[in-house]
Design an enzyme around this catalytic site. Structure first.
Site, PDB file in Angstrom:
ATOM      1  N   ARG A  58       0.835  -1.201   0.000  1.00 32.65           N
ATOM      2  CA  ARG A  58       0.000   0.000   0.000  1.00 32.65           C
ATOM      3  C   ARG A  58       0.878   1.263   0.000  1.00 32.65           C
ATOM      4  NH1 ARG A  58      -4.874  -1.255   4.331  1.00 32.65           N
ATOM      5  NH2 ARG A  58      -5.298  -3.393   3.714  1.00 32.65           N
TER       6      ARG A  58
ATOM      7  N   GLU B 115     -10.966  -1.662  -5.111  1.00 36.33           N
ATOM      8  CA  GLU B 115     -11.492  -0.716  -4.114  1.00 36.33           C
ATOM      9  C   GLU B 115     -10.617   0.531  -4.061  1.00 36.33           C
ATOM     10  OE1 GLU B 115     -11.005  -1.818   0.017  1.00 36.33           O
ATOM     11  OE2 GLU B 115     -12.973  -1.020   0.547  1.00 36.33           O
TER      12      GLU B 115
END
Ligand SMILES: CC[C@H]1O[C@@H](n2cnc3c(N)ncnc32)[C@H](O)[C@@H]1O
Length: 474
Positions: free
Chosen positions: A96, A167
């Site tokens: 991430r 997402e």
């Protein structure tokens, strides 16, 4: 200057080429070959098709472990024992942050020692072939779930790897997830992700995008969550995204949650172009959970009941081990079954609940006010409007770690446990709307014999993990 305009194919190609050096697995990404690969997937693995053709709420957990075999085992267990209708692959925190070398170390260590130090699946390190093996070996459609401000390479690799749902968004994966990333930068990054999604869609591969509705996950006023989801949807639609799932995180008051989910669908359909299919997703409580598993199952059950009344297209379930963090496979599956039990017992009942229509109208009026301020601040350009709205505080998110948000909004529950706004900052809500919030909170202050204050906010933040909804004075 970032503008809400569709990226040209040459811009898309230039950016994709510039990303190929970020990790060796990126070299294998070939768009045309990937379109072919997606064409080989059976209907039951086409995420948007399964989601958009369902006739009742579909259940989806979060789940991600470092090794491929273990991820296959986990997702298969959630499908077979949990009854999941849609599957996730939750990405690890190093990925991430685009720390692919650290993710590689974690993956190597997990493979050598069996010790999972990564808190998710390092999809970039697994690469196109690893992702395709996962897609082929698990029984259902899979979505990439993460929290990545710069998700461009992750999208390139996972889309090429057969994933058909992704997402996140430029606001929802910046404001709650980062401290100092500029909003202009994340808008540009997500224009790439959405344009790549749009290009696949134009080549016949319908990829679904899901803005992260819950934001900071605790006491987020529904109108703010909905306005931000619609803004991210508008930015995605400009890039050619045709399958959009707008999200909302449960606050715990049944009337407000059902009203918010209905408002989310209504405004999503109203503001987004007609050729975009809008679905909704309800996230079971994203705030602090009770440590006691029986109470945790009660929180999950309230989420299931709410879903039965509101009928979102999708529910993101929680587990009774939420308090501890990443759940075991069994606990994660149990959260799915608990949710399913409530939905199946309630969904055919004919129950009327008072106050929903009034709350929905109030939420819609407030969300429209926020949305219209974004459009006007940007003179019609939603990207510019978003930047100005956050710079001025016209749009704001409570408890946001990001410097891109003022963080001046303070929420607190009213006497019924509905989330109201105690401090507005510069939020684009008129005096009449503000007065309604204040009236509700004054009523609670009177009940509790104390003034409205930050104390109420702090008490409310801990209330559910303490086994209550409203943080009444002890
Ligand atoms: C957004 C926060 C939520 O994501 C969940 N989560 C984060 N990583 C994982 C993971 N690897 N497996 C299952 N659940 C996860 C976490 O428990 C929390 O409910």
């Amino acid at each position: 200057m970032v503008r809400d305009e569709q990226l040209t194919e040459s811009e898309l190609g230039r950016i994709a080429e510039s990303l190929r050096d970020d990790w060796p697995t990126a070299q294998a990404v070939d768009f045309e070959e990937s379109v072919e690969y997606h064409g080989s997937l059976p209907d039951e693995k086409r995420f948007a098709h399964v989601l958009e053709s369902a006739d009742k709420p579909l259940l989806q957990p979060r789940a991600g472990v470092p090794r491929l075999d273990k991820q296959v085992e986990l997702l298969t267990h959630l499908w077979e024992e949990g009854g999941a209708d849609l599957l996730p692959t939750t990405i690890d925190s190093y990925t991430r942050d685009n720390e692919y070398a650290k993710a590689q170390e974690g993956l190597d260590e997990a493979r050598e020692s069996g010790e999972d130090t990564l808190n998710g699946f390092p999809a970039v390190n697994h690469g196109v072939d690893g992702c395709r093996e996962l897609v082929e070996r698990v029984p259902g459609p899979i979505e990439v779930r993460h929290g990545t401000p710069d998700a461009r390479l992750l999208a390139m690799v996972t889309f090429a790897g057969g994933f058909q749902s992704f997402e996140g968004g430029p606001i929802s994966y910046n404001i709650p997830y980062t401290k100092s990333r500029s909003l202009a930068e994340t808008i540009e990054h997500w224009q790439f992700v959405d344009r790549l999604t749009g290009l696949y869609t134009e080549f016949g591969v319908r990829i679904n995008r899901e803005p992260f509705g819950p934001l900071t996950g605790t006491l987020v006023p529904p109108s703010i969550a909905i306005a931000i989801g619609v803004v991210e949807g508008l930015l995605a639609a400009t890039q050619g995204v045709k399958s959009l799932t707008l999200g909302y995180g449960q606050v715990g008051n049944l009337v407000q949650d059902v009203a918010a989910l209905r408002a989310l669908r209504a405004l999503g359909e109203e503001y987004l172009p007609d050729d975009v299919t809008v679905t909704t997703v309800f996230h079971e409580w994203m705030g602090g959970f009770p440590p006691d598993e029986a109470r945790a199952n009660g929180v999950i059950s309230l989420g299931g009941a709410t879903a039965a009344f509101a009928r979102p297209d999708k529910v993101i379930t929680k587990s009774p081990q939420e308090f501890r963090g990443v759940p075991t496979m069994e606990a994660n599956a149990a959260g799915l079954r608990t949710t399913r039990q409530l939905i199946d017992m309630l969904i055919e009942q004919d129950v009327t609940i008072d106050g929903i229509d009034e709350e929905q109208a109030f939420i819609e009026r407030s969300a429209r006010s926020l949305l219209d301020s974004v459009v006007s601040l940007g003179d019609g350009d939603v990207a510019q409007g978003t930047l100005r709205a956050f710079e001025t505080g016209a749009l704001d998110v409570p408890f946001a770690p990001s410097q891109s948000a003022k963080g001046a909004v303070l929420p607190a529950r009213d006497d019924k446990g509905r989330v109201r706004i105690l401090e507005f900052g510069e939020l684009a809500l008129d005096d009449e709307i503000r007065e309604i919030h204040r009236t509700h909170l004054d009523a609670r202050a009177k009940t509790e014999g104390r003034a409205c204050s930050f104390r109420m906010v702090a008490d409310d933040v801990d209330a559910i993990s303490d086994g209550r909804l409203i943080g009444r004075p002890k």
